[in-house]
Design a protein around this motif. Structure first.
Motif, PDB file in Angstrom:
ATOM      1  N   UNK A 357       0.835  -1.212   0.000  1.00 37.99           N
ATOM      2  CA  UNK A 357       0.000   0.000   0.000  1.00 37.99           C
ATOM      3  C   UNK A 357       0.867   1.258   0.000  1.00 37.99           C
ATOM      4  N   UNK A 358       1.899   1.276   0.837  1.00 34.73           N
ATOM      5  CA  UNK A 358       2.726   2.474   0.902  1.00 34.73           C
ATOM      6  C   UNK A 358       3.498   2.673  -0.395  1.00 34.73           C
ATOM      7  N   UNK A 359       3.883   1.571  -1.062  1.00 37.33           N
ATOM      8  CA  UNK A 359       4.558   1.704  -2.353  1.00 37.33           C
ATOM      9  C   UNK A 359       3.690   2.412  -3.376  1.00 37.33           C
ATOM     10  N   UNK A 360       2.398   2.074  -3.426  1.00 35.42           N
ATOM     11  CA  UNK A 360       1.493   2.733  -4.360  1.00 35.42           C
ATOM     12  C   UNK A 360       1.283   4.187  -3.963  1.00 35.42           C
ATOM     13  N   UNK A 361       1.142   4.443  -2.655  1.00 36.59           N
ATOM     14  CA  UNK A 361       1.008   5.822  -2.181  1.00 36.59           C
ATOM     15  C   UNK A 361       2.238   6.636  -2.570  1.00 36.59           C
ATOM     16  N   UNK A 362       3.424   6.054  -2.401  1.00 35.79           N
ATOM     17  CA  UNK A 362       4.649   6.757  -2.775  1.00 35.79           C
ATOM     18  C   UNK A 362       4.688   7.049  -4.264  1.00 35.79           C
ATOM     19  N   UNK A 363       4.210   6.120  -5.097  1.00 38.63           N
ATOM     20  CA  UNK A 363       4.223   6.339  -6.540  1.00 38.63           C
ATOM     21  C   UNK A 363       3.333   7.525  -6.908  1.00 38.63           C
ATOM     22  N   UNK A 364       2.172   7.668  -6.269  1.00 32.51           N
ATOM     23  CA  UNK A 364       1.307   8.821  -6.546  1.00 32.51           C
ATOM     24  C   UNK A 364       2.016  10.117  -6.158  1.00 32.51           C
ATOM     25  N   UNK A 365       2.708  10.100  -5.026  1.00 31.33           N
ATOM     26  CA  UNK A 365       3.463  11.289  -4.600  1.00 31.33           C
ATOM     27  C   UNK A 365       4.582  11.605  -5.583  1.00 31.33           C
ATOM     28  N   UNK A 391       7.292  27.953 -20.388  1.00 33.79           N
ATOM     29  CA  UNK A 391       7.157  26.871 -19.433  1.00 33.79           C
ATOM     30  C   UNK A 391       5.991  27.117 -18.482  1.00 33.79           C
ATOM     31  N   UNK A 392       5.708  28.373 -18.180  1.00 39.09           N
ATOM     32  CA  UNK A 392       4.623  28.684 -17.252  1.00 39.09           C
ATOM     33  C   UNK A 392       3.276  28.196 -17.771  1.00 39.09           C
ATOM     34  N   UNK A 393       3.102  28.142 -19.084  1.00 41.05           N
ATOM     35  CA  UNK A 393       1.854  27.633 -19.643  1.00 41.05           C
ATOM     36  C   UNK A 393       1.665  26.157 -19.302  1.00 41.05           C
ATOM     37  N   UNK A 394       2.718  25.385 -19.425  1.00 39.90           N
ATOM     38  CA  UNK A 394       2.634  23.957 -19.090  1.00 39.90           C
ATOM     39  C   UNK A 394       2.366  23.795 -17.596  1.00 39.90           C
ATOM     40  N   UNK A 395       3.038  24.596 -16.767  1.00 39.23           N
ATOM     41  CA  UNK A 395       2.843  24.501 -15.320  1.00 39.23           C
ATOM     42  C   UNK A 395       1.408  24.812 -14.933  1.00 39.23           C
ATOM     43  N   UNK A 396       0.840  25.874 -15.512  1.00 37.37           N
ATOM     44  CA  UNK A 396      -0.546  26.234 -15.209  1.00 37.37           C
ATOM     45  C   UNK A 396      -1.505  25.142 -15.666  1.00 37.37           C
ATOM     46  N   UNK A 397      -1.197  24.520 -16.795  1.00 38.45           N
ATOM     47  CA  UNK A 397      -2.067  23.481 -17.323  1.00 38.45           C
ATOM     48  C   UNK A 397      -2.117  22.232 -16.471  1.00 38.45           C
ATOM     49  N   UNK A 398      -1.088  21.996 -15.656  1.00 38.60           N
ATOM     50  CA  UNK A 398      -1.068  20.784 -14.824  1.00 38.60           C
ATOM     51  C   UNK A 398      -1.808  20.960 -13.503  1.00 38.60           C
ATOM     52  N   UNK A 399      -2.158  22.183 -13.123  1.00 39.54           N
ATOM     53  CA  UNK A 399      -2.762  22.425 -11.806  1.00 39.54           C
ATOM     54  C   UNK A 399      -4.013  21.577 -11.569  1.00 39.54           C
ATOM     55  N   UNK A 400      -4.987  21.520 -12.514  1.00 33.24           N
ATOM     56  CA  UNK A 400      -6.166  20.670 -12.249  1.00 33.24           C
ATOM     57  C   UNK A 400      -5.818  19.200 -12.029  1.00 33.24           C
ATOM     58  N   UNK A 401      -4.790  18.729 -12.717  1.00 31.82           N
ATOM     59  CA  UNK A 401      -4.416  17.319 -12.601  1.00 31.82           C
ATOM     60  C   UNK A 401      -3.648  17.056 -11.307  1.00 31.82           C
ATOM     61  N   UNK A 402      -2.904  18.047 -10.821  1.00 29.27           N
ATOM     62  CA  UNK A 402      -2.262  17.918  -9.506  1.00 29.27           C
ATOM     63  C   UNK A 402      -3.322  17.797  -8.421  1.00 29.27           C
ATOM     64  N   UNK A 403      -4.406  18.559  -8.552  1.00 27.34           N
ATOM     65  CA  UNK A 403      -5.512  18.469  -7.589  1.00 27.34           C
ATOM     66  C   UNK A 403      -6.123  17.067  -7.613  1.00 27.34           C
ATOM     67  N   UNK A 404      -6.282  16.500  -8.824  1.00 27.58           N
ATOM     68  CA  UNK A 404      -6.814  15.138  -8.939  1.00 27.58           C
ATOM     69  C   UNK A 404      -5.891  14.134  -8.242  1.00 27.58           C
ATOM     70  N   UNK A 405      -4.563  14.312  -8.381  1.00 38.44           N
ATOM     71  CA  UNK A 405      -3.624  13.426  -7.699  1.00 38.44           C
ATOM     72  C   UNK A 405      -3.718  13.582  -6.180  1.00 38.44           C
ATOM     73  N   UNK A 406      -3.883  14.817  -5.710  1.00 38.74           N
ATOM     74  CA  UNK A 406      -4.015  15.051  -4.270  1.00 38.74           C
ATOM     75  C   UNK A 406      -5.247  14.329  -3.722  1.00 38.74           C
ATOM     76  N   UNK A 407      -6.341  14.346  -4.483  1.00 35.94           N
ATOM     77  CA  UNK A 407      -7.545  13.635  -4.060  1.00 35.94           C
ATOM     78  C   UNK A 407      -7.307  12.121  -4.044  1.00 35.94           C
ATOM     79  N   UNK A 408      -6.513  11.616  -4.986  1.00 34.71           N
ATOM     80  CA  UNK A 408      -6.184  10.197  -4.991  1.00 34.71           C
ATOM     81  C   UNK A 408      -5.361   9.827  -3.755  1.00 34.71           C
TER      82      UNK A 408
END
Length: 427
Positions: A357-365, A391-408
């Protein structure tokens, strides 16, 4: 010692010294200042024992498998086929980016390779069809992270090797979280493009007959995934043997599609040697550092520090998660794993948590670290494929997906069975 090692690690990385060399330097420093014994005398046997493992042979095989798929054109065929099946959703080709990343992850084992492949194929389409560059690029960077979650995963192999955990169980544990992450990315992109349709470009619809014919181009990836994972869980092959079978299958499929020639094979082999050499230098350096850290007593010091906080096991996990999020801003992902695993995992297991379980949690992190600045590798890979914009455009574009990872991450902590149900059921 904790403060000294942390400061030394960050300081050396800021000097742009290669990560593998940094790990050796830290090991020498710990030997000189914190150990009463001359640990350097064990360097030779340690380097040999840490690299002389049948488990690690799977790494170059999986890297070669990904190289063959990229250079033979199979990835381009997969993208075109998925375009016909998912471009009717709000967001259009953005979903093709995520779906292609998911399928390619099921054979490549590398996030960077997945992101690079999809970015190379998809970026010209974004410019032609008028997609918002931020969300389009962010979806590719986020989708690429699935390469280290969905089996076969090089990072899970390294985790299993360093913790002596069953790699087949880690592989099957990553399936459900990986698929859920992919679906959450699709959901996030669909919701955003439903609210702001101008971000998603044109929704395209294809005749049903054309969609059915496109399934033929998805068949090679499905067959490879079935061949690799099926052979492991049927007991026909170890992960290492399955990787070699996968390489043979990829070569055969590429040959059938006319993608094999001398130049392709040469480039694939050279790319494999470069990537494998980098990974092995990090793994060997981490083994030496882990040896010196253990001999110097850092594990006991860290455990004493956390126990001194008087936290419950759950709050200790929360502190560890926060530590990984912060370190992920500054340290390359594989290095982050190999440096911290020997220190953190024994502590987590002693608290009663499952190492799988912790291995999978670490992979998400670690996945989150791949798309967060300033060191997120996938950000640079996607920006390199764009060849325009900032580069800032790519960074801004990942924000919604970072939130999805945080929820996971929250879901995995609240419901460990997300990762553990399949391993327990198969066992």
């Amino acid at each position: 010692m904790i403060a000294s090692v942390t400061a030394g690690l960050l300081g050396l990385l800021c000097l742009s010294i290669p990560v593998g060399i940094v790990l050796f330097i830290l090991g020498f420093g710990i030997d000189a200042f914190f150990s009463p014994f001359p640990l350097i005398r064990g360097l030779g046997p340690l380097v040999w024992s840490s690299s002389n493992s049948a488990t690690l042979i799977a790494i170059p095989f999986f890297v070669l498998l990904g190289e063959i798929l990229v250079r033979s054109g199979l990835a381009t065929r997969t993208y075109a086929a998925l375009d016909r099946w998912v471009s009717w959703l709000p967001g259009g080709l953005i979903h093709a980016n995520i779906a292609t990343s998911t399928m390619f992850s099921a054979t490549s084992g590398s996030s960077v390779a997945t992101a690079a492949t999809v970015a190379t194929v998809a970026m010209p389409q974004a410019e032609k069809l008028g997609y918002d560059p931020k969300l389009f690029s962010g979806a590719i960077a986020a989708g690429g992270t699935l390469g280290i979650m969905i089996p076969p995963s090089i990072n899970l192999i390294v985790y299993g090797f360093l913790t002596q955990t069953s790699i087949p169980q880690l592989f099957v544990a990553g399936l459900v979280p990986g698929i859920l992450l992919a679906l959450s990315f699709v959901l996030v992109a669909g919701v955003i493009c439903s609210i702001w349709p101008e971000l998603g470009g044109e929704r395209r619809f294809f005749p049903f007959g054309q969609m059915m014919r496109a399934l033929g181009d998805l068949l090679p990836i499905v067959l490879l995934f079935t061949l690799i994972i099926g052979s492991i869980y049927k007991g026909w092959a170890t992960p290492t043997e399955a990787a070699s079978v996968g390489v043979g299958g990829a070569l055969l499929i590429a040959l059938l599609f006319g993608g094999v020639n001398a130049r392709m094979i040469t480039d694939a082999l050279i790319g494999t040697v470069k990537i494998t050499a980098m990974i092995m230098l990090v793994v060997i350096g981490a083994s030496f550092l882990n040896f010196t850290l253990s001999a110097g007593g850092l594990g006991h010091e860290l455990r004493g520090f956390l126990e001194g906080l008087g936290l419950s096991p759950l709050m200790t996990i929360v502190v560890i998660i926060a530590m990984y999020i912060v370190l992920g801003f500054f340290i390359e992902t594989l290095s982050l794993m190999v440096v911290t695993i020997p220190i953190v995992v024994p502590l987590v297991v002693s608290l009663g948590f499952d190492p799988i379980w912790f291995g999978i949690l670490m992979i998400v992190l670690v996945e989150m670290a791949l798309i967060t600045p300033p060191v997120g590798l996938n950000l640079y890979v996607v920006q390199g494929a764009r060849r325009s914009g900032t580069m800032s455009e790519v960074m801004l574009g990942t924000i919604p997906f970072v939130i999805a990872m945080a929820l996971m991450i929250v879901a995995l902590v609240a419901f460990p069975e997300i990762a553990l149900y399949l391993p327990h059921a198969l066992q």
